[in-house]
Design an enzyme around this catalytic site. Sequence first.
Site, short mmCIF file in Angstrom:
data_model
loop_
_atom_site.label_atom_id
_atom_site.label_comp_id
_atom_site.label_asym_id
_atom_site.label_seq_id
_atom_site.Cartn_x
_atom_site.Cartn_y
_atom_site.Cartn_z
N CYS A 1 25.48 24.06 -8.73
CA CYS A 1 24.50 23.70 -9.85
C CYS A 1 25.61 22.87 -10.85
CB CYS A 1 23.94 24.95 -10.60
SG CYS A 1 23.00 24.26 -11.94
N HIS A 2 25.01 21.95 -11.46
CA HIS A 2 25.73 21.17 -12.56
C HIS A 2 26.47 22.23 -13.59
CE1 HIS A 2 26.73 17.79 -15.26
NE2 HIS A 2 26.72 18.72 -16.29
N THR A 3 25.69 23.47 -13.76
CA THR A 3 26.12 24.37 -14.96
C THR A 3 27.54 25.09 -14.26
OG1 THR A 3 23.80 24.78 -15.56
CG2 THR A 3 25.45 26.38 -16.22
N HIS B 1 25.91 30.53 -8.83
CA HIS B 1 24.82 31.15 -9.21
C HIS B 1 23.43 30.79 -8.60
CE1 HIS B 1 24.57 27.68 -11.82
NE2 HIS B 1 23.62 27.90 -11.93
N GLU B 2 23.69 30.26 -7.48
CA GLU B 2 22.61 29.64 -6.69
C GLU B 2 22.89 30.15 -5.16
OE1 GLU B 2 21.01 25.49 -8.39
OE2 GLU B 2 20.97 25.24 -5.93
N CYS C 1 13.83 43.24 -15.80
CA CYS C 1 14.00 44.85 -15.65
C CYS C 1 12.51 45.47 -15.52
CB CYS C 1 14.65 45.33 -16.95
SG CYS C 1 13.77 45.50 -18.40
N CYS D 1 10.30 47.06 -22.44
CA CYS D 1 11.07 45.76 -22.79
C CYS D 1 9.68 44.69 -23.15
CB CYS D 1 11.49 45.27 -21.04
SG CYS D 1 12.29 43.65 -21.35
N CYS E 1 9.76 41.67 -21.08
CA CYS E 1 9.11 41.71 -19.49
C CYS E 1 7.71 42.05 -19.71
CB CYS E 1 9.79 42.86 -18.73
SG CYS E 1 11.40 42.08 -18.11
N CYS F 1 14.39 38.37 -20.26
CA CYS F 1 14.73 39.83 -20.20
C CYS F 1 16.08 39.94 -20.80
CB CYS F 1 14.44 40.38 -18.91
SG CYS F 1 15.11 42.06 -18.85
N ARG G 1 22.05 40.82 -20.83
CA ARG G 1 22.30 39.35 -21.24
C ARG G 1 23.73 39.63 -21.94
NH1 ARG G 1 24.37 35.70 -21.82
NH2 ARG G 1 23.59 33.54 -22.24
N CYS H 1 18.28 28.54 -8.80
CA CYS H 1 18.33 27.82 -10.11
C CYS H 1 17.52 26.62 -10.13
CB CYS H 1 19.80 27.81 -10.50
SG CYS H 1 20.04 27.18 -12.00
N ARG I 1 22.00 18.49 -3.96
CA ARG I 1 22.66 19.93 -3.80
C ARG I 1 23.53 20.03 -2.47
NH1 ARG I 1 22.08 20.69 -8.37
NH2 ARG I 1 21.10 22.55 -9.53
P1 NAD Z 1 23.30 16.82 -12.09
O1 NAD Z 1 24.50 16.42 -12.59
O2 NAD Z 1 22.94 16.75 -10.63
O3 NAD Z 1 22.15 15.55 -12.66
C1 NAD Z 1 22.17 14.99 -13.86
C2 NAD Z 1 21.67 13.62 -13.82
O4 NAD Z 1 21.52 13.01 -15.20
C3 NAD Z 1 22.34 12.83 -12.86
O5 NAD Z 1 21.57 11.77 -12.14
C4 NAD Z 1 22.95 11.69 -14.01
O6 NAD Z 1 23.27 10.46 -13.47
C5 NAD Z 1 21.95 11.73 -15.07
N1 NAD Z 1 22.36 11.12 -16.39
C6 NAD Z 1 23.81 11.55 -17.02
N2 NAD Z 1 23.75 10.94 -18.21
C7 NAD Z 1 22.48 10.28 -18.38
C8 NAD Z 1 21.60 9.46 -19.45
N3 NAD Z 1 22.35 9.35 -20.61
N4 NAD Z 1 20.71 9.26 -19.18
C9 NAD Z 1 19.76 9.36 -18.19
N5 NAD Z 1 20.34 10.04 -17.18
C10 NAD Z 1 21.61 10.58 -17.28
O7 NAD Z 1 22.61 18.11 -12.74
P2 NAD Z 1 21.46 19.32 -12.35
O8 NAD Z 1 22.00 20.16 -11.52
O9 NAD Z 1 20.32 18.32 -12.00
O10 NAD Z 1 21.29 19.77 -13.70
C11 NAD Z 1 20.74 19.13 -14.84
C12 NAD Z 1 20.85 19.69 -16.12
O11 NAD Z 1 19.97 20.92 -16.23
C13 NAD Z 1 22.55 20.14 -16.36
O12 NAD Z 1 22.77 20.01 -17.94
C14 NAD Z 1 22.35 21.63 -16.00
O13 NAD Z 1 23.26 22.47 -16.63
C15 NAD Z 1 21.12 22.00 -16.48
N6 NAD Z 1 20.16 23.28 -16.00
C16 NAD Z 1 19.68 23.89 -16.80
C17 NAD Z 1 18.79 25.00 -16.40
C18 NAD Z 1 17.94 25.77 -17.12
O14 NAD Z 1 17.61 26.86 -16.89
N7 NAD Z 1 17.61 25.37 -18.51
C19 NAD Z 1 18.93 25.26 -14.96
C20 NAD Z 1 19.84 24.62 -14.17
C21 NAD Z 1 20.51 23.44 -14.74
N1 AHE Z 2 26.25 29.90 -22.06
C1 AHE Z 2 25.68 28.86 -22.69
C2 AHE Z 2 24.20 28.48 -22.31
C3 AHE Z 2 24.28 28.11 -20.91
C4 AHE Z 2 22.80 28.13 -20.66
O1 AHE Z 2 22.00 27.80 -21.61
N2 AHE Z 2 22.44 28.45 -19.56
C5 AHE Z 2 20.90 28.23 -19.14
C6 AHE Z 2 20.95 28.33 -17.39
S1 AHE Z 2 21.76 27.00 -16.99
C7 AHE Z 2 21.44 27.30 -15.28
O2 AHE Z 2 22.09 26.24 -14.63
C8 AHE Z 2 20.04 29.51 -19.44
O3 AHE Z 2 19.10 29.72 -18.84
N3 AHE Z 2 20.49 30.04 -20.56
C9 AHE Z 2 19.50 31.20 -20.67
C10 AHE Z 2 20.46 32.39 -21.07
O4 AHE Z 2 20.16 33.50 -21.32
O5 AHE Z 2 21.74 32.19 -20.75
C11 AHE Z 2 25.77 28.96 -24.26
O6 AHE Z 2 25.63 27.79 -24.90
O7 AHE Z 2 26.44 29.90 -24.62
ZN ZN Z 3 22.28 26.57 -12.72
#
Ligand code: NAD
Ligand code: AHE
Ligand code: ZN
Length: 386
Positions: free
Chosen positions: A52-54, A74-75, A104, A109, A112, A120, A124, A184, A381
């Site tokens: 994952c990008h994260t 994490h995936e 949990c 909670c 939950c 949850c 954390r 994820c 992926r």
């Molecule tokens: P990825 O890197 O595969 O995809 C990101 C896409 O954004 C790419 O296609 C890239 O070309 C595009 N991009 C970059 N800059 C851009 C811009 N200025 N305008 C438009 N598009 C642009 O990433 P991913 O695995 O799909 O994850 C996407 C985001 O979501 C990441 O920031 C990741 O950390 C986050 N994420 C969050 C959660 C959550 O629970 N909130 C879960 C998973 C991933």
């Molecule tokens: N640790 C970072 C934040 C990272 C973050 O926001 N993670 C997302 C999941 S990314 C999955 O690819 C999320 O769900 N956050 C909620 C949580 O509880 O972590 C920071 O900024 O401190």
């Molecule tokens: Zn992720």
Amino acid sequence: MSDNSTTTVGKPISCKAMVARAAKQPLTQENITVGTPKAGEVRVKVIANALCHTDIYTLDGYDPEGLFPCILGHEAGCVVESVGEGVTSVAPGDHVIPCYTPQCCEWSCIFCQSPKTNLCPKIRSTQGKGVMPDGTSRFTDKDGKPIYHFMGCSTMSEYTVLAEISCAKINKKMALDRACLFGCGVSTGLGAVWNTCKVEVNSSVAVFGLGAVGLAVIQGAKMAGASRIIAVDVNPKKFVAAVALGATDTVDSSKLDKPVQQHIAGTLTEWGVDYSFDCTGNTEVMRAALECSHRGWGTSCVIGVAASGHEISTRPFQLVTGRVWKGSAFGGFKSRRDVPNLVQKSLDGDLPIEHFVTHEFDGVEKTNDAIEALHGGECLRAVVKY
Ligand code: NAD
Ligand code: AHE
Ligand code: ZN
């Protein structure tokens, strides 16, 4: 890797793992020791892990919670090897997806018990410190020094230890090298549409960033009956998959002669879209996503994770005039309850996911190659089978 599950119960396991020793450095292949699961813990054999990008964001040093040395990942799709004292919801041999957002399910909670959130907080704080709930690590390197956990998962290792409340038990019929996707990105994109925003039939939607998360948003929006789906990226190679999944318009925002929010709210639509999603982690894009949403009722959802120190801003007028700014973690899914249902939906043929797997590798030691593929710009992926 040989299957030694009958002989390992109750003993530390020595196995291969890819260790993140320092920011911006390749992972190092190491033989580590994975301790036995303590009370409320589950030791699993990791069968497959998707990037994952994260993971990359953390490896690059952008996560304020990032710790080194650690084991990222994490995936994943895993098989339970052994369980610690008091574990009742999973048993050796069960197939599980590690969930960085646990559930949990305790009566005490309030998270939950609330239908409003999946967040949850039970483990954390220790999860954010790179340790198990008792404050210690289950991983040691060849010198006996501890290695930090990551997001409560650490699946770039042949074996890992999870909290029981992080284990979603799934149907064994699902191939684990596909099930991992529900750990994820795919779940997150779908859930942001279905749970966090509750996109309705005939809605208009804009999706910024067409990685696996953004494409899952498009897939979820199409399944929810959205009639207009505007896909935005700076890499036009991403448009093919977006259109195949249901995007009606594509925008290369790097080629516009005006801000993308003005192109969407003004040129492509009169007042903006009903729902917009940031799937980039770029705070300027988050602003554009908010500002292209509809006057009076537009909702914009932040999914992307921004680098340490970056903050979002907009004119308060944007909110005064009815736009709503939201965020989504793991798509709002209550992990142990909902992930098995997503897997079942996929098994039933109602949720295709094959298109997310663009790269496959064999062996945990190939994880650096998978990272390189992810940097290539054509990867959604990359699944590494151990
Ligand atoms: P990825 O890197 O595969 O995809 C990101 C896409 O954004 C790419 O296609 C890239 O070309 C595009 N991009 C970059 N800059 C851009 C811009 N200025 N305008 C438009 N598009 C642009 O990433 P991913 O695995 O799909 O994850 C996407 C985001 O979501 C990441 O920031 C990741 O950390 C986050 N994420 C969050 C959660 C959550 O629970 N909130 C879960 C998973 C991933
Ligand atoms: N640790 C970072 C934040 C990272 C973050 O926001 N993670 C997302 C999941 S990314 C999955 O690819 C999320 O769900 N956050 C909620 C949580 O509880 O972590 C920071 O900024 O401190
Ligand atoms: Zn992720």
